[in-house]
Design a protein around this motif. Structure first.
Motif, short mmCIF file in Angstrom:
data_model
loop_
_atom_site.label_atom_id
_atom_site.label_comp_id
_atom_site.label_asym_id
_atom_site.label_seq_id
_atom_site.Cartn_x
_atom_site.Cartn_y
_atom_site.Cartn_z
N ASP A 9 0.86 -1.17 0.00
CA ASP A 9 0.00 0.00 0.00
C ASP A 9 0.90 1.23 0.00
OD1 ASP A 9 -2.43 1.59 0.50
OD2 ASP A 9 -1.58 1.84 2.51
N ILE A 10 0.35 2.41 -0.29
CA ILE A 10 1.17 3.62 -0.32
C ILE A 10 0.90 4.52 0.89
CG2 ILE A 10 1.65 5.76 -1.58
CD1 ILE A 10 1.23 4.16 -4.18
N ASP A 11 -0.30 5.09 0.96
CA ASP A 11 -0.60 6.12 1.96
C ASP A 11 -0.61 5.54 3.38
OD1 ASP A 11 -0.97 8.11 -0.05
OD2 ASP A 11 -2.90 7.18 -0.50
N GLY A 12 0.28 6.04 4.21
CA GLY A 12 0.39 5.56 5.58
C GLY A 12 1.26 4.33 5.72
N THR A 13 1.65 3.74 4.60
CA THR A 13 2.48 2.53 4.63
C THR A 13 3.92 2.86 4.24
OG1 THR A 13 0.54 1.16 4.19
CG2 THR A 13 2.69 0.18 3.73
N ILE A 14 4.09 3.45 3.05
CA ILE A 14 5.43 3.94 2.71
C ILE A 14 5.57 5.41 3.11
CG2 ILE A 14 5.78 2.27 0.86
CD1 ILE A 14 5.54 4.73 -1.11
N THR A 15 4.44 6.05 3.38
CA THR A 15 4.47 7.47 3.78
C THR A 15 4.13 7.61 5.26
OG1 THR A 15 2.13 7.95 3.37
CG2 THR A 15 3.63 8.12 1.47
N GLU A 69 5.54 12.78 3.23
CA GLU A 69 6.92 12.40 3.45
C GLU A 69 7.03 10.89 3.51
OE1 GLU A 69 9.29 14.53 6.05
OE2 GLU A 69 8.43 16.45 5.42
N ILE A 70 8.11 10.39 2.97
CA ILE A 70 8.37 8.95 2.95
C ILE A 70 8.88 8.52 4.33
CG2 ILE A 70 9.79 7.14 1.89
CD1 ILE A 70 7.71 8.24 -0.02
N ARG A 71 8.40 7.36 4.79
CA ARG A 71 8.89 6.81 6.07
C ARG A 71 10.38 6.49 5.97
NH1 ARG A 71 5.37 4.06 9.89
NH2 ARG A 71 3.18 4.22 9.30
N GLU A 72 11.02 6.47 7.11
CA GLU A 72 12.44 6.17 7.19
C GLU A 72 12.74 4.78 6.63
OE1 GLU A 72 15.99 6.22 10.55
OE2 GLU A 72 13.92 6.61 11.16
N ILE A 136 1.88 -5.53 2.44
CA ILE A 136 2.26 -4.56 3.46
C ILE A 136 1.20 -3.46 3.46
CG2 ILE A 136 4.08 -3.04 4.34
CD1 ILE A 136 6.02 -4.74 2.51
N GLU A 137 0.58 -3.23 4.61
CA GLU A 137 -0.64 -2.41 4.68
C GLU A 137 -0.67 -1.65 5.99
OE1 GLU A 137 -3.62 -0.63 3.74
OE2 GLU A 137 -3.74 -2.32 2.34
N ASP A 138 -1.45 -0.56 6.04
CA ASP A 138 -1.68 0.16 7.30
C ASP A 138 -3.15 0.19 7.69
OD1 ASP A 138 -2.35 2.10 5.24
OD2 ASP A 138 -2.40 3.58 6.85
N ASN A 139 -4.04 -0.15 6.77
CA ASN A 139 -5.48 -0.12 7.04
C ASN A 139 -5.88 -1.45 7.69
OD1 ASN A 139 -8.31 -0.59 6.68
ND2 ASN A 139 -8.38 1.00 5.12
N GLY A 150 -6.48 -15.49 3.05
CA GLY A 150 -5.32 -16.38 3.04
C GLY A 150 -3.97 -15.71 2.80
N PHE A 151 -3.95 -14.38 2.73
CA PHE A 151 -2.68 -13.69 2.48
C PHE A 151 -1.98 -13.34 3.79
CE2 PHE A 151 -5.31 -12.77 -1.23
CZ PHE A 151 -4.47 -13.21 -2.23
N LYS A 152 -0.66 -13.44 3.76
CA LYS A 152 0.18 -12.98 4.88
C LYS A 152 0.24 -11.46 4.78
CE LYS A 152 2.50 -14.96 7.52
NZ LYS A 152 2.10 -15.36 8.87
N VAL A 153 -0.04 -10.78 5.90
CA VAL A 153 -0.06 -9.31 5.91
C VAL A 153 0.90 -8.79 6.97
CG1 VAL A 153 -1.51 -7.25 6.27
CG2 VAL A 153 -2.51 -9.29 5.21
N LEU A 154 1.69 -7.79 6.59
CA LEU A 154 2.50 -7.04 7.54
C LEU A 154 1.77 -5.72 7.74
CD1 LEU A 154 6.11 -7.70 6.18
CD2 LEU A 154 4.73 -9.06 7.77
N LEU A 155 1.26 -5.51 8.94
CA LEU A 155 0.49 -4.31 9.27
C LEU A 155 1.42 -3.33 9.97
CD1 LEU A 155 -2.37 -2.97 9.34
CD2 LEU A 155 -2.60 -3.94 11.64
N ILE A 156 1.73 -2.23 9.28
CA ILE A 156 2.65 -1.25 9.85
C ILE A 156 1.90 -0.43 10.89
CG2 ILE A 156 2.41 0.50 8.03
CD1 ILE A 156 5.63 0.68 8.35
N ASP A 157 2.45 -0.38 12.07
CA ASP A 157 1.78 0.19 13.23
C ASP A 157 1.42 1.67 13.05
OD1 ASP A 157 1.01 -0.16 16.11
OD2 ASP A 157 2.46 1.47 16.34
N ALA A 158 0.21 2.00 13.48
CA ALA A 158 -0.27 3.39 13.54
C ALA A 158 -1.33 3.45 14.63
CB ALA A 158 -0.86 3.81 12.19
N ASN A 159 -1.58 4.64 15.13
CA ASN A 159 -2.57 4.81 16.21
C ASN A 159 -3.94 4.26 15.83
OD1 ASN A 159 -0.64 6.16 17.71
ND2 ASN A 159 -1.31 8.18 17.04
N TYR A 160 -4.27 4.29 14.55
CA TYR A 160 -5.60 3.91 14.08
C TYR A 160 -5.76 2.43 13.74
CZ TYR A 160 -3.06 4.90 9.76
OH TYR A 160 -2.10 4.94 8.77
#
Length: 192
Positions: A9-15, A69-72, A136-139, A150-160
């Motif tokens: 994903d892009i918004d909130g994931t790489i950004t 801005e792009i995440r570190e 890789i997702e944030d939602n 059935g997909f493996k998901v990496l959920l990048i942490d966010a308050n929401y």
């Protein structure tokens, strides 16, 4: 031949996940802080109607997304991953942002094999079509849908997105951790 098909994903994931906050606060005359963003949908966070947010977004979407801005470590990790794996960006962004999104990724020196601008948060069919190995997702809702399919998901942490996870979802905190986990998944897939 490359090893894994990585969907990102892009918004909130790489950004930065709160990229929209300053401009939205200013427009709606609010003073919401990052800590108060405990829901994914911006209109809910701002306490406004969906239609009000949609109108604001339509008028300001280019400015909003231009300032992201792009995440570190994103560029470096994706560059490394791209040497061994296919990199597919799968975003819910409005389809009118397709060319803009290509330009944004290029401007930020992010390597990828293909970009899919869906105009919808439903990503399961595209993940199937791409034979996705890891998403890789944030939602949170997207992560649940994808993992239930059935997909493996990496959920990048966010308050929401701090809700209970199932066995197909791994919570991650940065892109170095994502790199490490994908390397482990590759080793597991080769061992099978």
């Amino acid at each position: 031949m490359k090893n894994l098909n990585i969907c990102i994903d892009i918004d909130g994931t790489i950004t930065d996940p709160y990229y929209w906050l300053n401009i939205t606060n200013k427009y709606f005359n609010k003073d919401i802080t990052e800590e108060e963003i405990t829901k994914y949908y911006i209109h809910e966070v701002m306490g406004i109607k969906q239609e009000e947010y949609d109108e604001f977004y339509e008028e300001n979407k280019i400015e909003i997304h231009s300032q992201q801005e792009i995440r570190e470590d994103v560029q470096r990790v994706i560059e490394r991953l791209s040497k061994l794996h296919n990199i597919y960006f799968v975003t819910a962004r409005d389809k009118t942002l397709t060319m803009f999104t290509h330009s944004y990724l290029k401007k930020n020196e992010i390597i990828y094999d293909d970009l899919f601008v869906l105009g919808s948060h439903y990503k399961v069919d595209k993940a199937k079509e791409l034979n996705c190995s890891v998403f890789i997702e944030d939602n949170y809702d997207n992560a649940i849908q994808l993992s239930n399919a059935g997909f493996k998901v990496l959920l990048i942490d966010a308050n929401y997105n701090r809700k209970p996870l199932n066995d197909n979802i791994i919570r991650v905190y940065n892109w170095k951790e994502i790199y490490s986990i994908i390397n482990k998944l590759l080793l597991q897939s080769k061992a099978m």
